[in-house]
Each structure stands twice: as C-alpha cells, then as structure tokens.
Write an enzyme that holds these catalytic residues in place. Structure first.
Site, short mmCIF file in Angstrom:
data_model
loop_
_atom_site.label_atom_id
_atom_site.label_comp_id
_atom_site.label_asym_id
_atom_site.label_seq_id
_atom_site.Cartn_x
_atom_site.Cartn_y
_atom_site.Cartn_z
N TYR A 10 0.83 -1.39 0.19
CA TYR A 10 -0.12 -0.22 -0.03
C TYR A 10 0.76 1.22 0.02
O TYR A 10 0.61 2.21 -0.19
CB TYR A 10 -0.86 0.02 1.20
CG TYR A 10 -2.06 -1.08 0.95
CD1 TYR A 10 -3.05 -0.92 0.34
CD2 TYR A 10 -1.99 -2.20 1.83
CE1 TYR A 10 -4.08 -1.96 0.30
CE2 TYR A 10 -2.78 -3.32 1.95
CZ TYR A 10 -3.98 -2.90 1.17
OH TYR A 10 -4.99 -3.89 0.82
N ASP A 30 9.56 -7.26 -5.09
CA ASP A 30 8.92 -7.91 -4.02
C ASP A 30 8.91 -9.39 -4.20
O ASP A 30 9.41 -9.94 -5.07
CB ASP A 30 7.13 -7.84 -4.49
CG ASP A 30 6.20 -7.57 -3.03
OD1 ASP A 30 5.84 -6.69 -2.64
OD2 ASP A 30 6.02 -8.90 -2.66
N THR A 116 7.27 1.91 8.99
CA THR A 116 7.12 2.21 10.42
C THR A 116 7.78 1.14 11.61
O THR A 116 7.29 0.02 11.61
CB THR A 116 5.54 2.49 10.93
OG1 THR A 116 4.84 3.16 10.06
CG2 THR A 116 5.31 2.93 12.29
N ARG A 149 3.04 9.16 5.81
CA ARG A 149 1.98 9.66 6.74
C ARG A 149 0.70 9.54 6.06
O ARG A 149 -0.21 10.42 6.23
CB ARG A 149 2.01 11.04 7.30
CG ARG A 149 3.38 11.24 8.08
CD ARG A 149 3.50 12.79 7.90
NE ARG A 149 3.96 13.16 9.45
CZ ARG A 149 4.39 14.17 9.61
NH1 ARG A 149 4.32 15.18 8.79
NH2 ARG A 149 4.59 14.76 10.83
N LYS A 201 6.74 9.68 13.91
CA LYS A 201 5.79 8.91 13.48
C LYS A 201 4.86 8.22 14.22
O LYS A 201 3.62 8.17 14.17
CB LYS A 201 6.36 7.94 12.20
CG LYS A 201 5.69 6.67 11.79
CD LYS A 201 4.56 7.27 10.80
CE LYS A 201 3.47 5.93 10.67
NZ LYS A 201 2.65 6.05 9.69
N HIS A 239 -15.10 24.92 22.54
CA HIS A 239 -13.57 25.85 23.28
C HIS A 239 -12.46 25.72 22.18
O HIS A 239 -12.31 24.74 21.41
CB HIS A 239 -13.22 24.78 24.48
CG HIS A 239 -11.95 25.37 25.35
ND1 HIS A 239 -10.80 25.61 24.60
CD2 HIS A 239 -12.12 26.02 26.57
CE1 HIS A 239 -10.01 25.99 25.50
NE2 HIS A 239 -10.70 26.41 26.59
N GLY A 252 -9.57 0.18 14.78
CA GLY A 252 -8.86 -0.66 14.10
C GLY A 252 -7.69 -0.09 13.00
O GLY A 252 -7.21 0.91 13.23
N CYS A 255 -2.45 0.86 11.65
CA CYS A 255 -1.50 1.87 12.31
C CYS A 255 -1.89 2.22 13.68
O CYS A 255 -1.07 2.10 14.64
CB CYS A 255 -1.62 3.15 11.42
SG CYS A 255 -1.35 2.80 9.72
N TYR A 310 -12.58 -1.50 9.17
CA TYR A 310 -11.89 -1.03 10.39
C TYR A 310 -12.48 0.65 10.66
O TYR A 310 -12.59 1.14 11.75
CB TYR A 310 -10.42 -1.06 10.51
CG TYR A 310 -9.74 -0.06 9.87
CD1 TYR A 310 -9.34 1.25 10.40
CD2 TYR A 310 -9.25 -0.30 8.46
CE1 TYR A 310 -8.50 2.08 9.82
CE2 TYR A 310 -8.65 0.74 8.00
CZ TYR A 310 -8.10 1.66 8.38
OH TYR A 310 -7.39 2.54 7.79
N ARG A 318 -8.54 -4.84 8.35
CA ARG A 318 -7.46 -5.28 9.43
C ARG A 318 -7.69 -4.62 10.82
O ARG A 318 -7.99 -3.48 10.80
CB ARG A 318 -6.30 -4.74 8.74
CG ARG A 318 -5.70 -5.59 7.65
CD ARG A 318 -4.53 -5.15 6.89
NE ARG A 318 -4.68 -3.99 6.28
CZ ARG A 318 -3.72 -3.12 5.64
NH1 ARG A 318 -2.39 -3.58 5.75
NH2 ARG A 318 -4.02 -2.16 4.95
#
Ligand code: SAJ
Length: 418
Positions: A10, A30, A116, A149, A201, A239, A252, A255, A310, A318
């Site tokens: 992804y 890959d 990550t 990100r 991160k 506020h 979910g 991350c 999720y 996931r």
C-alpha cells in the site's frame, strides 16, 4: 537516479510509481512473484484512488522483479506487523529486506527506510546489516528514515501534499533524501535525525489512539450520569483549544491500533499509552454489554452486525473491532450475521442485506459507512423478528428508526433504551 523500492504494498507501490512518474528509473522488488508478474502484465494488485492514472504515467520508467538490482537509491517499504504475544514490532521483513540490499550497495548510494519502526531501528538494526559488506554508513553510503503519513483511501494525494519528516543518520543523509523526495513531494520537508523521525511517526498515531480512548472512556462515564456524550463533546469542542475525538466501537487499522505499542516496547514508561490501548481494544466488550441489556429478555438472540471494515467507507478489515465483537457475541450464545457492502475478505461469511437482517432481533452498527444512513428502517423492520438497534457510531437518523417501531440505543447517549 536508479531507484529500487523493496516492498510493493500500500505504501511501497505508490511511492515507486510517484518516483517513476517524475522521470526516475524505478525497479520495484517484491518477494511475492504473483504480484510482480501482475505488475509486469500492467495490472494493479490492489485498488486505491488515482493509482490507475499514476501507473499509466509511470509505466515507461517502472519494472517489477523479485531480485534486488544495483541502484543509486534503495527504499525499504516492507510491513512491520505487531507480534501479538509480546506487543512489539515484528521486524523480520525489515531484516530480510536489508539483507537483500547490502550485497548491492556501492559507494555513494542512499538507503531510505519508509516502514514504521520502533525508535532506534535504523541505528541498531538497519545500519549493522548494511555495513556487512565493509562500507561505512554516513561516509561511504547514506541512510535515512522517511516515514509515510498517508491515510488509506487518500494515499496518493497525501503522499504528494502532506508535510514529510526526514531523519538522517547524519546531515548529508537527510539532505540527499530531501533532494530525492522533492521530486514529487509538494508539502514541506523537515529534517531531523533518524531516531527522532521514527518516534515522530509513532507519536502521531499514539496521539490519535490516546484521544480516542479518552472519548471512549468519557462515553462510558457520561452513560452512567445520564448525559449524552455526543452533545457534550460537540459543546466542549466549541472551546478554541479542545478537540475531543469520537467514541465508538473501538480502533482498527494497521497503524493506530499498533504504533502505540512500538513507542513503549523499549521503554519502562507508558502507562497512559498502554491503558488507552486497553480501553480501545475492549470497546467491543462494552458494546456487547449494552447490546445484551437491550435484548436481555430474548433467548438465544440473533444480532446483525453492520460493518466489519475498520473504519467508514473503506474495504479494509485489518484489526477491525467488529471481529472481536462477533467472537464475544458468539461466546455469549448469540447467533451473529454480518453485512458489509465494501469488504471482500473476512473471517465470517458476508451476507447480503436481506439475508443478514432476516429474523434478526437486533442491528448493531459497528462501522460508520455512510451508506448505512440511507437504510430504510421500515423495510428492515418488516424482515426482523424483533426491532432493536444499537448504534455505536451515532450515524443513523434515530427518529426515523423509532418511528418505524425500533427501540434505539446509541453508545454513550445516557438514555434508557428508547
Ligand atoms: N476512530 C474513532 N474515533 C475517532 C477517529 C477514529 O473511533 O474520532 C477509529 C476509526 O473508526 C478507526 C481508527 O480509529 O477504526 C483509525 O482510523 P483513522 O482514520 O484515524 O486512521 P488510519 O489508521 O486509517 O490512518 C492513520 C492516520 N494517522 C493519523 O491520522 C494520525 C494516517 O495519517 C497515517 O498515515 C496512518 O494511520 C499510518 O499509516 O500510520
């Protein structure tokens, strides 16, 4: 530049294609031969808005393979899942990718870790592997951590427009990486050291997790006081310096439910972070408790779960809180039927709407798909055995459902079941 991107998932695939679309020669690597073949036959292994168009633009400069070629730049974008037993990062893929890179390293090359990872991974794990061939990191070749990100569903847009944090093992590494990423990044690029970038991160997602946990705890407290948490949060957010998040059935995704563990795995602190994880992970238990109250007079109730993604409007299940809810409900002797119009793969059978609600006693909204707002409670009610609905995301038009004869309970609304 000749760029080799390891991991065509992804994050890795869009990154590779973005570089290729700006004129770099990119080889995507890959270990999954099926994925490589698919890409070389000009087909995409998954969907993401804008990916087709990007692939079109990048095609002339992109090839895929299972072997790492020599290159000027190596970008590692492999998964770092959570080891569930130890609540720590599984760095197997980062290790094996680095092992594939070092034999190809030449003087002047740059290695960028996008995955990550827990703090110090670049320094303590990546560099020792990359130096196996005798070249010295920071002198003979350069290393940086450049975490992505981007949010799923908007990955390409956010990869281009979000600000980036680049952490180099020295200044030169950071600057070379900045120059490289400037070929497609339109957001600001901030430079720091590799360990700080790793930490940054992780704390972004930890911030979200802790704040969602706060909202979830407040929802349970509000319930006890007979206060509607949704109204209370809306008012509190008037506020100028308050931004309470939304309560719900849990957190979910790959991350936010994971990264907080990477922050604390090497630390002797982290009570708030661990407690937040616990609160969010046990929201399905709370939802089930409330559903049980709703249907307590029904023997062996059938419940229909709406949504196993999720989060709303995505097809990704996931780490979904729905799975935990379903398992817990089954343990209680409930018969559970599942409906999600987006998700394709799941541990339980995904039924069509009619099948999922037929003879059901209670609908439980777990995911905030917009499409659920347009369900017709009159039609649905006719198919059900009893008309109960529990809305954990506060997305339905409750007046309409009540008018159709439903007893409606909303998570944290502080009301008896009316
Ligand atoms: N959720 C709530 N209440 C809220 C907001 C979210 O219960 O107020 C739940 C959602 O339903 C979902 C989960 O939290 O289950 C996370 O959803 P999300 O949309 O907040 O985040 P992700 O996991 O899709 O993407 C995040 C993003 N991080 C932040 O917003 C800080 C994204 O920018 C990151 O790049 C991505 O994680 C990542 O790869 O780390």
């Amino acid at each position: 530049m000749k760029i080799s991107v390891l991991g065509l998932g992804y994050i890795g695939l869009p990154t590779a294609l973005l570089f290729a679309s700006t004129g770099h020669k990119v080889v995507g690597v890959d270990i999954d031969k099926r994925k490589v073949d698919l890409l070389n036959r000009e087909k995409l292994p998954f969907q993401e808005p804008g990916l087709e168009e990007l692939f079109e633009k990048a095609r002339a400069n992109f090839t895929a393979t299972t072997e790492v070629p020599e290159a000027d730049v190596f970008i590692i974008a492999v998964p770092t899942p959570l080891k569930v037993e130890t609540k720590s990062a599984d760095l197997t893929y980062v290790k094996s990718a680095s092992e594939m890179v070092w034999p190809r390293l030449r003087k002047g090359d740059l290695v960028v870790l996008e995955s990550t990872v827990p703090p110090r991974t670049t320094e303590n794990l990546l560099i020792p592997i990359l130096e196996k061939g005798g070249l010295k990191a920071g002198e003979d070749f350069y290393v940086a951590h450049c975490p992505e990100r981007a949010i799923p569903g908007k990955t390409i847009y956010e990869m281009i427009h979000n600000d980036r944090i680049i952490g180099g093992i020295n200044r030169k590494s950071a600057e070379l990486t900045k120059e490289l990423y400037s070929s497609f990044v339109k957001g600001n690029i901030y430079l720091t050291d590799a360990t700080t970038a790793e930490f940054v991160k992780l704390i972004e997602n930890t911030y979200r997790d802790v704040n969602i946990a706060l909202a979830n705890e407040l929802a349970q407290i509000a319930e006890e006081y007979g206060i509607n948490i949704w109204e209370a949060i809306e008012l509190a957010n008037k506020h100028p310096r308050v931004n309470l998040h939304k309560p719900g059935s849990g957190v979910g995704g790959h991350c936010i439910a994971i990264d907080p563990w990477f922050v604390i795995q090497g630390s002797s602190n982290g009570k708030l972070i661990a407690t937040s994880r616990y609160i969010n992970d046990t929201m399905p238990n709370y939802v089930l408790r409330k559903v049980k109250e709703l249907v307590e007079h029904i023997k062996f109730p059938t419940v229909t779960v709406l949504g196993v993604a999720y989060k709303g409007n995505v097809d990704d299940a996931r780490e979904t809180p729905s799975l935990r809810f379903i398992k817990l409900a089954e343990n209680e002797g409930f018969n559970v039927k599942v409906y999600d119009p987006y998700v394709r793969e799941f541990d339980y059978p995904l039924l069509d709407l009619e099948e999922a609600i037929k003879d059901s006693d209670c609908i439980v909204v777990i995911t905030d798909h917009d499409i659920f707002k347009f369900l017709d409670p009159k039609k649905i009610g006719k198919l059900m055995r009893h008309r109960y609905v529990f809305d954990s995301r506060n997305i339905l038009d409750h007046g309409r459902w009540r008018k159709a004869g439903f007893k409606v309970k909303v998570l944290g609304d502080g009301k008896e079941n009316v």
